[in-house]
Design an enzyme around this catalytic site. Sequence first.
Site, PDB file in Angstrom:
ATOM      1  N   ARG A  34      10.288  18.523  17.945  1.00 15.45           N
ATOM      2  CA  ARG A  34       9.725  20.026  17.794  1.00 15.45           C
ATOM      3  C   ARG A  34       8.350  19.932  18.170  1.00 15.45           C
ATOM      4  NH1 ARG A  34       6.971  21.133  12.578  1.00 15.45           N
ATOM      5  NH2 ARG A  34       6.542  23.267  12.509  1.00 15.45           N
ATOM      6  N   ARG A  75      -4.079  34.429   6.367  1.00 14.63           N
ATOM      7  CA  ARG A  75      -4.972  33.011   5.848  1.00 14.63           C
ATOM      8  C   ARG A  75      -6.168  33.779   5.230  1.00 14.63           C
ATOM      9  NH1 ARG A  75      -2.320  28.387   7.768  1.00 14.63           N
ATOM     10  NH2 ARG A  75      -1.360  28.730   9.630  1.00 14.63           N
ATOM     11  N   LYS A 224      13.390  31.491  11.905  1.00 15.79           N
ATOM     12  CA  LYS A 224      12.894  30.705  10.654  1.00 15.79           C
ATOM     13  C   LYS A 224      12.845  31.588   9.578  1.00 15.79           C
ATOM     14  CE  LYS A 224       9.404  28.012  11.318  1.00 15.79           C
ATOM     15  NZ  LYS A 224       7.703  27.759  11.849  1.00 15.79           N
ATOM     16  N   THR A 282      11.646  21.259   5.609  1.00  9.58           N
ATOM     17  CA  THR A 282      10.347  21.273   4.565  1.00  9.58           C
ATOM     18  C   THR A 282      10.583  20.142   3.641  1.00  9.58           C
ATOM     19  OG1 THR A 282      10.384  23.789   4.957  1.00  9.58           O
ATOM     20  CG2 THR A 282       8.531  22.766   3.617  1.00  9.58           C
TER      21      THR A 282
END
Length: 477
Positions: A34, A75, A224, A282
């Site tokens: 990845r 963010r 995802k 994860t």
Amino acid sequence: MPRRATKIVATLGPASSAPEMLEAMIRAGVNVVRLNFSHGKAQDHIDRANLVREAAQRAGREVAIMADLQGPKIRVGKFAEGKVMLEPGATFVLDASRAEPGDVHGVGLDYKELPRDVKAGDVLLLNDGLIVLAVDAVRGEQVHTTVRQGGELSNNKGINKQGGGLTAPALTAKDMEDIRTAMSLCADYVAVSFPKNATDMEMARQLCNVAGAEHRHKPGLIAKIERAEAIPRLEEILAASDGIMVARGDLAVEVGNATVPALQKRMIKLARAHDKVVITATQMMESMITHPVPTRAEVSDVANAVLDGTDAVMLSAETAAGKFPLETVQEMAKICEAAERAEHVELDADFMGQTFDRIDQTIAMGALFTAHHMGAKAIVALTESGSTALWMSRHRVHIPIYALTTKVSSQRRMALYRNVRPLLMDTATDRDTALAQAESHLKHRNIVSAGDVYAITCGEPMGAPGGTNMLKICRVD
């Protein structure tokens, strides 16, 4: 060649970018590498992709490359001191118009739409849910909040809204640029961050196909699943994708930690039922970032994903920045193999009440059923696109599936399919010659030997995509 069915995805980073380390990790069991497009420049990714291809060649394995897009940056901005300590009960302002660095009273936003996405009563989770802010009021560009759960908040930490509902588009201008880079290095898979619906995935596919046209390349698309909004739309997202990633980090923050394990099981089951691939990701071996052995809980977590039927388990910071990237891959491979040995095969139950309207799919299922009941040594699919091997891989069978293809792109894409070992073979256009070549290929690799039985599928005429229409049971002389 390892007899492990579950594939391992490893993230490339400073800890794993040395050619020797990368080669050792591939030899230890990495099937997909990845590239995280949240970090680094275009040239960095191109250089790393070349490193992967070279290391795979030296190791004698075919490895897929997955380009993981950053997605929208939801963010906070930066702080004057780099970080602040938020105390429970204090007020804190998230200000989309603020240009100066933040302090203990408030901070600017990378995501300017936040004031339009929230209202009084909403709950915001920052830094992966470690900090909880309750929204008191929205005034113009300012979101006024009270700190419900405090802690240290540093520069550019992520923001989630409990229950989902942030309108940020899945594909940003940066992602569109990154897709061009990913296509120039012929990434086998592109992972799309934060898709909300099928439209997000369809748009990503269009962009990939346009950018890939000059390289004659079409990647597989992985959605995802990390937004609350994606859950009710799982089936439509699956239909528009080649696979999904159970991205447990952001998803857990939006839907709550306790909800994730059952969702993971449901997603894996659904993906398999829809003939799609699924990656579980994860914190799988998180403690191995700093320790040479995993915790018992991590071992159980990886094993459970394998027993649920995931195609692949993924490593993130463990291999990108951890102290023990190689040991982590070795441990993960051992856990997968042990879990697979304990799996229960229920092929007969799988086929009860099933009907197939496609000849190629029927042949694929027939090969599985026959090989299982005859105790065959291998199942072999001569395949151009890899779809026969994909269908076979959706069912648990403790017989390795060897997919022989003439296309490097198909071979690499199949590197992610559970229990499929993709091999490159120049097949003849004549059926009998091709079948003889396939057997000699298997013998040469010590996959079969005299007396062994194997099942083989192919299509007539040879080389026509979607043309698998023949199943043959062979005994090796």
